[in-house]
Design an enzyme around this catalytic site. Structure first.
Site, PDB file in Angstrom:
ATOM      1  N   ASN A 214       0.853  -1.196   0.000  1.00 24.90           N
ATOM      2  CA  ASN A 214       0.000   0.000   0.000  1.00 24.90           C
ATOM      3  C   ASN A 214       0.883   1.239   0.000  1.00 24.90           C
ATOM      4  O   ASN A 214       2.110   1.150  -0.007  1.00 24.90           O
ATOM      5  CB  ASN A 214      -0.943  -0.017   1.207  1.00 24.90           C
ATOM      6  N   ASP A 283      -4.731  -6.032   5.067  1.00 28.08           N
ATOM      7  CA  ASP A 283      -5.874  -6.752   5.625  1.00 28.08           C
ATOM      8  C   ASP A 283      -6.044  -8.112   4.952  1.00 28.08           C
ATOM      9  O   ASP A 283      -6.657  -9.009   5.504  1.00 28.08           O
ATOM     10  CB  ASP A 283      -7.154  -5.932   5.438  1.00 28.08           C
ATOM     11  N   LYS A 293       7.826 -17.883 -10.363  1.00 25.95           N
ATOM     12  CA  LYS A 293       7.229 -16.674 -10.940  1.00 25.95           C
ATOM     13  C   LYS A 293       6.006 -17.053 -11.789  1.00 25.95           C
ATOM     14  O   LYS A 293       6.097 -17.971 -12.618  1.00 25.95           O
ATOM     15  CB  LYS A 293       8.287 -15.976 -11.805  1.00 25.95           C
ATOM     16  N   PHE A 326      -3.963   3.589  14.875  1.00 27.18           N
ATOM     17  CA  PHE A 326      -4.214   4.584  13.829  1.00 27.18           C
ATOM     18  C   PHE A 326      -5.323   4.029  12.946  1.00 27.18           C
ATOM     19  O   PHE A 326      -5.500   2.812  12.874  1.00 27.18           O
ATOM     20  CB  PHE A 326      -2.946   4.820  12.986  1.00 27.18           C
ATOM     21  N   LYS A 344     -11.323  -2.707  19.122  1.00 29.07           N
ATOM     22  CA  LYS A 344      -9.941  -3.164  19.291  1.00 29.07           C
ATOM     23  C   LYS A 344      -9.425  -2.892  20.709  1.00 29.07           C
ATOM     24  O   LYS A 344      -8.238  -3.004  20.972  1.00 29.07           O
ATOM     25  CB  LYS A 344      -9.042  -2.501  18.253  1.00 29.07           C
TER      26      LYS A 344
HETATM   27  N1  CTP Z   1      -4.030  -3.167  12.058  1.00 32.28           N
HETATM   28  C1  CTP Z   1      -3.419  -4.280  12.604  1.00 32.28           C
HETATM   29  N2  CTP Z   1      -3.444  -5.466  11.953  1.00 32.28           N
HETATM   30  C2  CTP Z   1      -4.085  -5.602  10.780  1.00 32.28           C
HETATM   31  C3  CTP Z   1      -4.740  -4.476  10.219  1.00 32.28           C
HETATM   32  C4  CTP Z   1      -4.691  -3.267  10.880  1.00 32.28           C
HETATM   33  O1  CTP Z   1      -2.836  -4.179  13.683  1.00 32.28           O
HETATM   34  N3  CTP Z   1      -4.079  -6.775  10.162  1.00 32.28           N
HETATM   35  C5  CTP Z   1      -3.959  -1.894  12.800  1.00 32.28           C
HETATM   36  C6  CTP Z   1      -3.257  -0.768  12.085  1.00 32.28           C
HETATM   37  O2  CTP Z   1      -1.871  -0.745  12.396  1.00 32.28           O
HETATM   38  C7  CTP Z   1      -3.967   0.456  12.638  1.00 32.28           C
HETATM   39  C8  CTP Z   1      -5.357  -0.058  12.967  1.00 32.28           C
HETATM   40  O3  CTP Z   1      -5.278  -1.477  13.008  1.00 32.28           O
HETATM   41  O4  CTP Z   1      -3.378   0.911  13.842  1.00 32.28           O
HETATM   42  C9  CTP Z   1      -6.447   0.333  12.019  1.00 32.28           C
HETATM   43  O5  CTP Z   1      -6.101  -0.002  10.715  1.00 32.28           O
HETATM   44  P1  CTP Z   1      -7.158   0.155   9.548  1.00 32.28           P
HETATM   45  O6  CTP Z   1      -6.590  -0.428   8.275  1.00 32.28           O
HETATM   46  O7  CTP Z   1      -7.697   1.529   9.520  1.00 32.28           O
HETATM   47  O8  CTP Z   1      -8.341  -0.749  10.121  1.00 32.28           O
HETATM   48  P2  CTP Z   1      -8.821  -2.222   9.925  1.00 32.28           P
HETATM   49  O9  CTP Z   1      -8.966  -2.859  11.261  1.00 32.28           O
HETATM   50  O10 CTP Z   1      -7.961  -2.936   8.938  1.00 32.28           O
HETATM   51  O11 CTP Z   1     -10.290  -1.968   9.378  1.00 32.28           O
HETATM   52  P3  CTP Z   1     -10.814  -1.608   7.897  1.00 32.28           P
HETATM   53  O12 CTP Z   1      -9.674  -1.842   6.951  1.00 32.28           O
HETATM   54  O13 CTP Z   1     -11.960  -2.522   7.722  1.00 32.28           O
HETATM   55  O14 CTP Z   1     -11.223  -0.164   7.984  1.00 32.28           O
END
Ligand code: CTP
Length: 405
Positions: A214, A283, A293, A326, A344
């Site tokens: 990302n 995610d 590959k 965050f 969380k």
């Molecule tokens: N985070 C984490 N582990 C993951 C995904 C996210 O610890 N697998 C943490 C990120 O470091 C951040 C927080 O969760 O501090 C929120 O991340 P975000 O991507 O906004 O939230 P998600 O829980 O992934 O929810 P969504 O993508 O559905 O908004």
């Protein structure tokens, strides 16, 4: 600790004398540098007497007292020696002229040369006539300086020496000194704390040459690491792949995938007292990475599976650590962030609206809202360094609350 205090030529120059004293009260040595203009308003002797140090008034000081003496070599390289010996450069008052020179990199006297030569944090407290302050040229220079990490102690509004009323009045000395102390990290409020920070993106392998990732640059997490170190913390930085150089004394663990980040974080958790998760963790990841590959053929689809939510797992396995998450959101920003704060089990969540241009991902700037269980703190668009300071302010406050319980 040593601060170089630059005094430039404005009526507020006399107020810098009080700043010398306030810094000294906090155990800081002050090296005063006066521009030619400043010397029209206040005599160097005033500052020499207050600071107990020789005041630098020119670029090439004569080598002896006799008339016509040549500048000596020490004075010719003094700006470099001063640049390397200071922990911060503070300019009070900063005139429109000094701001313009700093912004354009003009180095035609001691102070402007020092500004270019030092790597220490820089704080400026502007003071000028209201029209000069509002002029697009001044505002553009301030913006440039801000982007480069210079901290600006905004002037107050009020009656100005020129007879006009409006913004341009030198900020209160206490505010200026607080900004200088923050730049020095001298508050040491996080001494004894171990802050575990995750930063950057993750990479989820598709095959030996491809991955999913990302736009996170890691800048927010690295700014937090540096700011926490300056406040006296031990910093454990778990970093995904970034192009950034970590601050010297951070203890860095480099990871690539979300699973590696998860393992590193869980391993370090028992050592931490505060955890700040700025990392943009994937995610989803490919269900299985191809060993070889993947060759070009017709359309293919990639099957993805969810990664483990590190934060949620932290909340389950933590003891007394303070946990700050965050959230990057593109819609229903506050509502979604509040849900994450609860689901969380976080102590605070810092949310940024990543749909806004020029802030957030892959930018030096950010605009966030910090949400705790009792407060909502807006941090309007500013540098990531300033955002880091505001997040740490909350970390310090929340630690005090939990320790008082
Ligand atoms: N985070 C984490 N582990 C993951 C995904 C996210 O610890 N697998 C943490 C990120 O470091 C951040 C927080 O969760 O501090 C929120 O991340 P975000 O991507 O906004 O939230 P998600 O829980 O992934 O929810 P969504 O993508 O559905 O908004």
């Amino acid at each position: 600790m040593k601060v170089a205090l630059g005094v430039s030529g404005g009526i507020a120059a006399y107020k810098a004398a009080e700043v010398v004293r306030l810094l000294q009260d906090r155990g800081i040595r002050v090296q005063v540098i006066m521009t030619q203009g400043a010397q029209q308003f206040v005599r160097p002797l005033t500052f020499a007497a207050l600071s107990g140090e020789k005041v630098i008034t020119e670029m090439f000081a004569a080598g002896g007292d006799e008339k016509g003496a040549q500048p000596n070599i020490d004075s010719a390289i003094e700006h470099i020696a001063v640049a390397q010996s200071i922990d911060a450069l503070l300019v009070v008052p900063a005139t429109a002229d000094i701001l313009a020179k700093f912004a354009q990199g003009i180095a035609n006297d001691f102070l402007t040369t020092l500004y270019l030569a030092t790597t220490a944090p820089v704080v400026v407290a502007p003071a000028m006539n209201v029209n000069m302050w509002n002029h697009p040229a001044t505002q553009a220079n301030l913006e440039l300086l801000r982007q480069r990490g210079v901290r600006i102690v905004e002037p107050g509004e009020g009656y100005l020496a020129c007879g006009m009323t409006g913004p341009g009045r030198l900020a209160e000395n206490e505010l200026i000194v607080a900004a200088a102390m923050e730049a020095l990290g001298a508050s040491q409020e996080l001494a004894g704390e171990t802050v575990l920070i995750t930063a950057g993106p993750t990479r989820e392998k598709i095959d030996p040459v491809r991955y999913l990732t990302n736009r996170s640059s890691g800048r927010m997490g690295y700014a937090l690491a540096e700011a926490a170190l300056r406040r006296g913390a031990r910093v454990l930085l778990v970093s995904g792949p970034t192009a950034l150089t970590p601050p010297g004394s951070a203890e860095v663990t480099r990871v690539e995938s979300s699973e590696q980040m998860r393992q590193a974080v869980l391993k370090l958790l028992p050592e931490a007292t505060i955890v700040i998760k700025t990392a943009a963790v994937a995610d989803y990841r490919p269900k299985s990475a191809a060993e070889q590959k993947i060759k070009r053929k017709g359309p293919i689809s990639l099957e993805l599976e969810p990664t483990k939510d590190i934060l949620a797992e932290l909340a389950r396995s933590k003891s007394s650590q303070l946990i700050i998450g965050f959230a990057a959101e593109t819609e229903n920003v506050l509502e979604n962030a509040r849900k994450k704060l609860l689901s969380k089990s976080l102590d605070a969540i810092v949310v940024n609206d990543v749909s806004r241009e020029g802030v957030g991902f892959d930018s030096d700037r950010n605009a966030v809202t910090i949400i705790t269980h009792s407060e909502v703190i807006e941090v309007p668009e500013t540098t990531k360094w300033e955002v880091a300071q505001r997040v740490l302010d909350q970390a310090v406050r929340l630690r005090k609350v939990s320790q008082a319980k």
